[in-house]
Every structure is written in structure tokens, then in C-alpha cells.
Design a protein around this motif. Structure first.
Motif, PDB file in Angstrom:
ATOM      1  N   TYR A  20       0.829  -1.301   0.125  1.00 11.22           N
ATOM      2  CA  TYR A  20      -0.214   0.065  -0.112  1.00 11.22           C
ATOM      3  C   TYR A  20       0.924   1.302  -0.020  1.00 11.22           C
ATOM      4  O   TYR A  20       1.871   1.199   0.395  1.00 11.22           O
ATOM      5  CB  TYR A  20      -0.871   0.033   1.069  1.00 11.22           C
ATOM      6  CG  TYR A  20      -0.372  -0.361   2.486  1.00 11.22           C
ATOM      7  CD1 TYR A  20       0.389   0.480   3.282  1.00 11.22           C
ATOM      8  CD2 TYR A  20      -0.362  -1.739   2.890  1.00 11.22           C
ATOM      9  CE1 TYR A  20       1.227   0.015   4.218  1.00 11.22           C
ATOM     10  CE2 TYR A  20       0.288  -2.152   4.100  1.00 11.22           C
ATOM     11  CZ  TYR A  20       0.921  -1.350   4.868  1.00 11.22           C
ATOM     12  OH  TYR A  20       1.626  -1.606   5.921  1.00 11.22           O
ATOM     13  N   SER A  21       0.354   2.261  -0.356  1.00 14.26           N
ATOM     14  CA  SER A  21       0.975   3.578  -0.476  1.00 14.26           C
ATOM     15  C   SER A  21       1.255   4.299   0.882  1.00 14.26           C
ATOM     16  O   SER A  21       0.493   4.259   1.798  1.00 14.26           O
ATOM     17  CB  SER A  21       0.256   4.576  -1.404  1.00 14.26           C
ATOM     18  OG  SER A  21       0.923   6.059  -1.327  1.00 14.26           O
ATOM     19  N   ASN A  24     -10.293   3.090   6.802  1.00 20.91           N
ATOM     20  CA  ASN A  24     -10.361   4.185   5.995  1.00 20.91           C
ATOM     21  C   ASN A  24      -8.792   4.965   6.150  1.00 20.91           C
ATOM     22  O   ASN A  24      -8.458   5.874   5.641  1.00 20.91           O
ATOM     23  CB  ASN A  24     -11.111   5.258   6.828  1.00 20.91           C
ATOM     24  CG  ASN A  24     -12.402   4.982   6.685  1.00 20.91           C
ATOM     25  OD1 ASN A  24     -12.927   4.725   5.820  1.00 20.91           O
ATOM     26  ND2 ASN A  24     -13.314   5.134   7.907  1.00 20.91           N
ATOM     27  N   GLY A  25      -7.953   3.901   6.456  1.00 19.09           N
ATOM     28  CA  GLY A  25      -6.420   4.268   6.584  1.00 19.09           C
ATOM     29  C   GLY A  25      -6.058   4.293   7.815  1.00 19.09           C
ATOM     30  O   GLY A  25      -6.680   4.229   8.752  1.00 19.09           O
ATOM     31  N   LEU A  33      -0.706   5.472   6.258  1.00 16.45           N
ATOM     32  CA  LEU A  33      -0.828   4.149   5.259  1.00 16.45           C
ATOM     33  C   LEU A  33      -2.048   4.405   4.483  1.00 16.45           C
ATOM     34  O   LEU A  33      -3.420   4.583   4.971  1.00 16.45           O
ATOM     35  CB  LEU A  33      -0.854   3.015   6.109  1.00 16.45           C
ATOM     36  CG  LEU A  33       0.133   2.935   6.991  1.00 16.45           C
ATOM     37  CD1 LEU A  33       0.199   1.467   7.852  1.00 16.45           C
ATOM     38  CD2 LEU A  33       1.442   3.166   6.330  1.00 16.45           C
ATOM     39  N   LYS A  34      -2.141   4.770   3.283  1.00 15.74           N
ATOM     40  CA  LYS A  34      -3.407   5.101   2.532  1.00 15.74           C
ATOM     41  C   LYS A  34      -4.061   3.890   1.900  1.00 15.74           C
ATOM     42  O   LYS A  34      -5.356   3.912   1.904  1.00 15.74           O
ATOM     43  CB  LYS A  34      -2.892   6.101   1.335  1.00 15.74           C
ATOM     44  CG  LYS A  34      -2.054   7.253   1.622  1.00 15.74           C
ATOM     45  CD  LYS A  34      -1.644   7.978   0.472  1.00 15.74           C
ATOM     46  CE  LYS A  34      -0.838   9.065   0.853  1.00 15.74           C
ATOM     47  NZ  LYS A  34      -0.005   9.809  -0.557  1.00 15.74           N
ATOM     48  N   GLY A  35      -3.643   2.845   1.485  1.00  8.36           N
ATOM     49  CA  GLY A  35      -4.349   1.737   0.983  1.00  8.36           C
ATOM     50  C   GLY A  35      -5.334   0.953   1.757  1.00  8.36           C
ATOM     51  O   GLY A  35      -5.054   0.809   2.965  1.00  8.36           O
ATOM     52  N   PRO A  36      -6.206   0.171   1.410  1.00  6.52           N
ATOM     53  CA  PRO A  36      -7.240  -0.340   2.114  1.00  6.52           C
ATOM     54  C   PRO A  36      -6.600  -1.499   2.585  1.00  6.52           C
ATOM     55  O   PRO A  36      -7.052  -2.078   3.664  1.00  6.52           O
ATOM     56  CB  PRO A  36      -8.516  -0.585   0.974  1.00  6.52           C
ATOM     57  CG  PRO A  36      -7.733  -0.773  -0.187  1.00  6.52           C
ATOM     58  CD  PRO A  36      -6.877   0.638  -0.156  1.00  6.52           C
ATOM     59  N   THR A  70      -0.115  14.032  -0.424  1.00  3.56           N
ATOM     60  CA  THR A  70      -1.239  13.706  -1.803  1.00  3.56           C
ATOM     61  C   THR A  70      -2.263  12.752  -1.143  1.00  3.56           C
ATOM     62  O   THR A  70      -1.991  11.886  -0.453  1.00  3.56           O
ATOM     63  CB  THR A  70      -0.537  13.373  -2.859  1.00  3.56           C
ATOM     64  OG1 THR A  70       0.232  12.123  -2.609  1.00  3.56           O
ATOM     65  CG2 THR A  70       0.699  14.221  -3.300  1.00  3.56           C
ATOM     66  N   GLY A  71      -3.515  13.061  -1.618  1.00  4.32           N
ATOM     67  CA  GLY A  71      -4.506  12.127  -1.626  1.00  4.32           C
ATOM     68  C   GLY A  71      -5.298  12.462   0.038  1.00  4.32           C
ATOM     69  O   GLY A  71      -6.156  11.576   0.270  1.00  4.32           O
ATOM     70  N   VAL A  72      -4.870  13.305   0.738  1.00  2.00           N
ATOM     71  CA  VAL A  72      -5.275  13.694   2.254  1.00  2.00           C
ATOM     72  C   VAL A  72      -6.081  14.850   2.154  1.00  2.00           C
ATOM     73  O   VAL A  72      -5.323  15.954   1.847  1.00  2.00           O
ATOM     74  CB  VAL A  72      -4.256  13.310   3.137  1.00  2.00           C
ATOM     75  CG1 VAL A  72      -4.592  13.779   4.610  1.00  2.00           C
ATOM     76  CG2 VAL A  72      -3.505  12.139   3.434  1.00  2.00           C
TER      77      VAL A  72
END
Length: 490
Positions: free
Chosen positions: A140-141, A257-258, A242-245, A167-169
Motif C-alpha cells: 500500500y502507499s 479508512n487508512g 498508510l493510504k491503501g485499504p 497527496t490524497g489527504v
């Protein structure tokens, strides 16, 4: 006898004879060959390998004799034993730590303190149960924020300090200082939950919802903020997101949800006691104010010159305080709220003039947040510790609003005896305020009533709201005085 043997060998196989001689020579050579370090005395070296940060034992450390393939690894107790030449050099290496070369010099005992490598740590992520893994091995990212990035512009809430850094947050605040801050990773995934991630602080899971709203009375709801805001930003070493499911595999469904991994600061440098003092002052100055209409006064219908030839409009009706009334700054006159009285006590009409800066005049020109902290740390053979104390004071944009917070953090590790280490992490927080204004729509929200003040009424006339007893100055029935809401309700 010799002739008989040779004849027998020849008659059998000449090649077998030569092979036998060859193996005999090799066997004799091996018997008289010198071992590793020919001509040198060998000794057995033993020792323990620990971390220079907290004294923790390090199992699995690779130990190799430089220039050879001879080596070993530390066991579960961090100890090792290896036989080497007395003048050899040992190379110690471990993931996340800087390699070390140590000359044996005839010593039989060598204990090693491994120092973390900043370059190596950049490639590591601390996952569940404190396990460190290489970032490239994760499924995961991962987004990372160092303590230096958090302290560039100091915020009272660590979540607002993270805004725009990963990014992505998405990070949104529902109000001023101390109010709830929402953090959503890679967009909302549920219509029935708050979509907040799981926070893990030094390996301890912690939830932080966005529904911490309470109050007293009717319509006086106050947002008391997230529990995550209790953490002192000055005590944070790093943050990994930790971004990924797939991160849910580490912490279960609550991490769907991370996950936000927060690592606090520890004592990590030898050389005596270290004292660090930090002081920050941040000013919040509004750059743009709420845009409210200031063309029409209050009323249920508009007026023109033809409606009232002399330009004097009948007194306003309390039931018509909403909507759009006569146009302002057109020379119209009307008996308005707080109108002056003539000698007979009758209200005198005054010109309908717009006050476009009502909202600006109500709130403070700036908010100020001061943070002062001191930390003491030391690394010794007996104990490693870091003690931090901080104080935060805030004077908000809303008049008479404030927030105060004291933090005490302690991180300590002591090796009581070989193979037995005691560690503790303590975070104590005290929050208090003389006044936390309501932030919900309608009710006792002062900002709402400041924005709803009719543009033909100067909001500063409402500041002296006390009329005696329980009477409060207002512009009409059903309307709240914003100054009363900030000074009269605490």
C-alpha cells in the motif's frame, strides 16, 4: 614386492593409480594446511548488540570478519559469539542502522551500540506492533511527514499542521482553534460513518471522531474538537500515513479508512543531558470576510420614491426583519432600531444608510497563538529518557474566545538487567477555556447572528447589550445579540 604391485596395478588400471596418488597428496596437504588467519592466533569474541536510542536489544544483527565470508548473527537476546583472528576487524550491519567496523585488537568481549541511519530510516515504515518494514515491500502507499515539516508553521492541532503536505489527504476544519478537524484519506468511502482514519501512537491504536459536540441549555452546542488534538505537536518525531485499504490487514476493519502512524520523540544521542527550548507565536489575520448583502435594509417589501413622496418610510415591523426591504443609501428615512427620541418621546426617523463592515467590526482584527515548550533528554548506561513540557494559549477571532492547553510527555527506557528492559510512554494533557463559543447553525452561534445583523443597523450599537435585570438589547423579537452570545454566555 614392488614389481608384483606395479604389475597388478598395471594389469588393472593405470589411471586408477594416478588418481590414488593425487587424492593422497590432497589429503596430506589438508592435514598440514593452516586454518583461517594462517600463522595467527585465533580468539573467541563475544558481546551484546543494542540500539543507541533506547538500549533495546537487536536480534539478527549481521557480524562478518572483514574481507572474509566468516560471520554470525546475534540471537534473540542480542548476543553473539564468533572465533576470529586476534587482529581481525568485525563489520556489524542491521537494517535501519549505520554499519560499524570495529577492530578486535585481541579483545574477547565487544559490546556494540548501533546508531540509526537517517538515510536508511527514510526507506522504513513502522507498522503494527512496532515492526519495521521496507517501504517497497508494503502493498500500500505510504505518505511521510517529518517533525521539521510540522514545525515550520506551528498549529495547535497536528492535523491542521499536516494540511497540504501529503497527496490524497483532505483536511478540513469545522471552526476556529480547538474545533474539530476532519481528515479523509483518498476520499469518502461511507455514507454512514465519519470516514476518519485510525490513529496509532507509538503502537497504541486511538480513534478520533468528528462528533465531539456538547453544551448546555437550548441551542448552545459547542464543538470541543478531536481527541487527537490533545497531542503536543512538539513531541512528534514523524508521521506515516498508510493510504491503501490493504492497511486494514494490520489493524482490522477499523483501519478501513487508512492509518496514521505517529511516532513520538525519544532520547537518541549520547553525550550528557540535552535541553531544548522552543517558543512560537502565530498570528491569524483574516484576508477575506464573509460577503453579505448590504444593498437593502430589512423588511418584507421594497419601496420607491413614488410610494412615499416625502421619502419617509413607516417604522419597521418586527415581523418583517427578514427578507429585503428598502434600498439603502438612496435618501430614504425610517424609524429604525435604537432611533433617537424627540421631546415628546416619539421616535425620530433617520436616514437608511448601509454599514457594510458589520461582520468585520464584530470579530477581532487578529487571533494569536503562543506555544512555549521545554524538553530534557539524556542517554546513559542506566536509563534513556525524554521529558517534555509545553503550554499553548490562544485568543481567537471571535471576541472573548480562548483556549489553553498544557502538555507533559515522558518517554523512558531502562535495562534492568541483561535481556530485561522496561519502557514507558506517558502523555498528560490539560485543556481549559473561559469561553468556547457555539459553532452550530442557529441557536447561540455569535458569528451567525453577526452575519444576520441587518445592514442598516450599525452592529457596534449592540455592544452595550445589558439593559438591566435579565433584559438584553436586541433589534427585535426572535433576534439574538451577538455580543451577548460571546460575553453573556460562557
Amino acid at each position: 614386492m614392488k614389481i608384483i604391485i606395479l604389475q597388478k596395478i598395471k594389469s588393472n588400471n593405470v589411471l586408477a593409480f594416478f588418481l590414488s596418488v593425487f587424492f593422497l597428496v590432497v589429503l596430506v596437504e589438508n592435514c598440514y594446511a593452516q586454518p583461517t588467519g594462517a600463522g595467527q592466533n585465533t580468539i573467541r569474541v563475544t558481546g551484546t548488540v543494542t540500539s543507541a536510542i533506547d538500549g533495546a536489544i537487536l536480534p539478527g544483527v549481521s557480524i562478518v570478519v572483514e574481507g572474509t565470508t566468516t560471520g554470525t548473527v546475534t540471537d534473540m537476546d542480542g548476543t553473539y559469539s564468533i572465533e576470529v583472528p586476534e587482529n581481525a576487524t568485525l563489520v556489524f550491519s542491521y537494517l535501519g542502522f549505520a554499519p560499524q567496523k570495529i577492530a578486535v585488537g585481541g579483545r574477547n568481549s565487544i559490546n556494540v551500540l548501533m546508531v540509526e541511519s537517517a538515510e536508511a530510516l527514510d526507506e522504513l515504515v513502522v507498522t503494527a506492533l512496532g515492526i519495521r518494514r521496507e517501504e517497497k515491500s508494503l502493498g500500500y502507499s505510504v505518505g511521510k511527514i517529518a517533525s521539521e515539516e510540522l514545525s515550520k508553521v506551528v498549529h495547535e492541532n497536528i492535523l491542521t499542521s499536516m494540511a497540504g503536505k501529503v497527496t490524497g489527504v483532505t483536511i478540513n476544519s469545522t471552526g476556529g482553534t480547538g474545533s474539530t478537524v476532519s481528515m479523509v484519506i483518498r476520499g469518502a468511502t461511507s455514507m454512514s460513518t465519519d470516514n476518519q482514519p485510525l490513529f496509532v501512537i507509538d503502537g497504541v491504536p486511538m480513534t478520533s471522531s468528528v462528533n465531539n459536540v456538547g453544551g448546555f441549555g437550548s441551542g448552545n452546542l459547542v464543538d470541543y474538537g478531536n481527541s487527537i488534538s490533545d497531542i503536543d505537536p512538539e513531541s512528534i518525531e514523524s508521521i506515516s500515513i498508510l493510504k491503501g485499504p490493504s492497511a486494514a490487514a494490520l489493524y482490522g476493519t477499523r483501519a478501513g479508512n487508512g492509518v496514521v502512524l505517529i511516532t513520538t520523540k525519544k532520547a537518541n544521542q549520547r553525550g550528557g543531558m540535552k535541553v531544548e527550548v522552543v517558543s512560537n507565536t502565530v498570528f491569524d489575520i483574516p484576508s477575506k470576510y464573509l460577503d453579505v448583502q448590504n444593498r437593502f435594509g430589512f423588511g418584507a417589501r421594497s419601496y420607491t420614491d413614488k410610494t412615499f413622496a416625502n421619502g419617509v418610510i413607516p417604522p419597521y415591523n418586527v415581523s418583517e426583519v427578514a427578507g429585503a426591504g428598502p434600498e439603502l443609501n438612496k435618501g430614504y428615512w425610517q424609524v429604525q432600531p435604537f432611533a433617537p427620541l424627540d421631546a415628546n418621546g416619539a421616535a425620530i426617523p433617520t436616514e437608511l444608510i448601509a454599514y457594510p463592515d458589520n461582520y468585520k467590526n464584530f470579530i477581532n482584527r487578529s487571533a494569536i497563538t503562543s506555544t512555549n515548550s521545554i524538553s530534557i533528554s539524556s542517554v546513559t548506561d542506566l536509563v534513556n529518557y525524554r521529558l517534555g513540557i509545553s503550554n499553548m494559549t490562544n485568543k481567537g477571532l471571535v471576541p472573548n474566545s480562548d483556549l489553553n492547553r498544557n502538555n507533559l510527555t515522558l518517554s523512558a527506557t531502562s535495562e534492568m538487567r541483561k535481556g530485561f528492559t522496561v519502557s514507558t510512554d506517558i502523555n498528560y494533557t490539560q485543556n481549559w477555556a473561559d469561553n468556547r463559543p457555539a459553532t452550530q447553525e442557529r441557536g447561540a452561534n455569535p458569528l451567525q447572528w453577526a452575519a444576520w445583523t441587518p445592514p442598516n443597523v450599525d452592529i457596534r450599537q449592540l455592544e452595550a447589550y445589558k439593559l438591566g435585570g435579565n433584559e438584553v438589547l436586541t433589534i427585535g423579537e426572535g433576534w439574538e445579540n451577538p455580543y451577548f452570545l460571546v460575553y453573556g454566555i460562557n
